[in-house]
Design a protein around this motif. Sequence first.
Motif, mmCIF file in Angstrom:
data_model
loop_
_atom_site.group_PDB
_atom_site.id
_atom_site.type_symbol
_atom_site.label_atom_id
_atom_site.label_comp_id
_atom_site.label_asym_id
_atom_site.label_seq_id
_atom_site.Cartn_x
_atom_site.Cartn_y
_atom_site.Cartn_z
ATOM 1 N N THR A 1 0.836 -1.202 0.000
ATOM 2 C CA THR A 1 0.000 0.000 0.000
ATOM 3 C C THR A 1 0.873 1.254 0.000
ATOM 4 O OG1 THR A 1 -0.122 -0.061 2.415
ATOM 5 C CG2 THR A 1 -1.897 -1.137 1.192
ATOM 6 N N ALA A 2 2.133 1.096 0.422
ATOM 7 C CA ALA A 2 3.083 2.209 0.415
ATOM 8 C C ALA A 2 4.495 1.639 0.374
ATOM 9 C CB ALA A 2 2.903 3.100 1.639
ATOM 10 N N ASP B 1 -4.403 0.939 -8.945
ATOM 11 C CA ASP B 1 -4.419 1.239 -7.508
ATOM 12 C C ASP B 1 -2.998 1.228 -6.958
ATOM 13 O OD1 ASP B 1 -4.091 -1.468 -7.984
ATOM 14 O OD2 ASP B 1 -5.036 -2.067 -6.088
ATOM 15 N N TYR C 1 1.445 4.280 -2.412
ATOM 16 C CA TYR C 1 2.069 5.584 -2.300
ATOM 17 C C TYR C 1 3.576 5.369 -2.301
ATOM 18 C CZ TYR C 1 3.373 10.210 -0.867
ATOM 19 O OH TYR C 1 3.942 11.450 -0.834
ATOM 20 N N ARG D 1 3.525 12.703 -10.527
ATOM 21 C CA ARG D 1 2.321 11.913 -10.258
ATOM 22 C C ARG D 1 1.868 12.112 -8.815
ATOM 23 N NH1 ARG D 1 3.501 6.326 -13.675
ATOM 24 N NH2 ARG D 1 4.639 7.346 -15.373
ATOM 25 N N SER D 2 0.573 12.054 -8.617
ATOM 26 C CA SER D 2 0.007 12.374 -7.304
ATOM 27 C C SER D 2 0.391 11.371 -6.219
ATOM 28 C CB SER D 2 -1.526 12.453 -7.405
ATOM 29 O OG SER D 2 -2.065 11.205 -7.834
ATOM 30 N N HIS D 3 0.725 10.142 -6.602
ATOM 31 C CA HIS D 3 1.057 9.126 -5.602
ATOM 32 C C HIS D 3 2.561 8.940 -5.429
ATOM 33 C CE1 HIS D 3 1.205 6.959 -9.416
ATOM 34 N NE2 HIS D 3 1.924 6.026 -8.835
#
Length: 213
Positions: free
Chosen positions: A33-34, A87, A90, A123-125
């Motif tokens: 997830t990160a 998906d 981050y 990029r936003s992530h």
Amino acid sequence: MSLARASKERAWWQGYDIDATYRTLIGLESAATAISDYQPFAFPGLIQTPDYARAVLLGMGEKKTVQEIDEQVKLRMARQQVVDRPDPPYLSFIIDEAATRRLIGGREVQLRQLDAALAIAERSHVTLQVIDYEAGAHPALPGNFGIVEVEDSAASGIVFVEGHQGDFYLEGSTDLKRYRRIFDQLRSIALSPNKSLEFLAAVRDQIRTPERH
């Protein structure tokens, strides 16, 4: 290892001839997830261009055939699908100024790598920060490391450390807290994300038009 086995349906890397440690890292990345990654001497593998990755692998001095190097470059590029998936985790990258200036693969290869890093960082992530030389000593001087956060993991995160004596994982809560604390310290020491992008652009311009003496 359990996470890597659990992600078998997504195990696109099964066809590659890689050791168990690297296989596990890719499995963890696919479930992450990160991902937090600190690299002092080169750009992180997840944002390397093919030519830059090839130069890094060749520069490591290991006795490998052209075919083996090609396969490793192909695998490194395939790993980058985690950056582009619907998906994505981050991604937080911190690099030392040395990584921005070292002409790995030569001037043109380094310029293309800087361009690629600047594009990915938009990029936003993705967050990319640079620790410049003026920052002086910092807690991660001993070397690079990464933290893969996985919500379904009992430990919630795994530290990945690379070294000449081999790569290894740390799952203990004490180790995880220590490396998270170190990464947070690096964030505060490094240039801000916006300043880092300005720094990368300035280094790119310096490399493109070096001063003549």
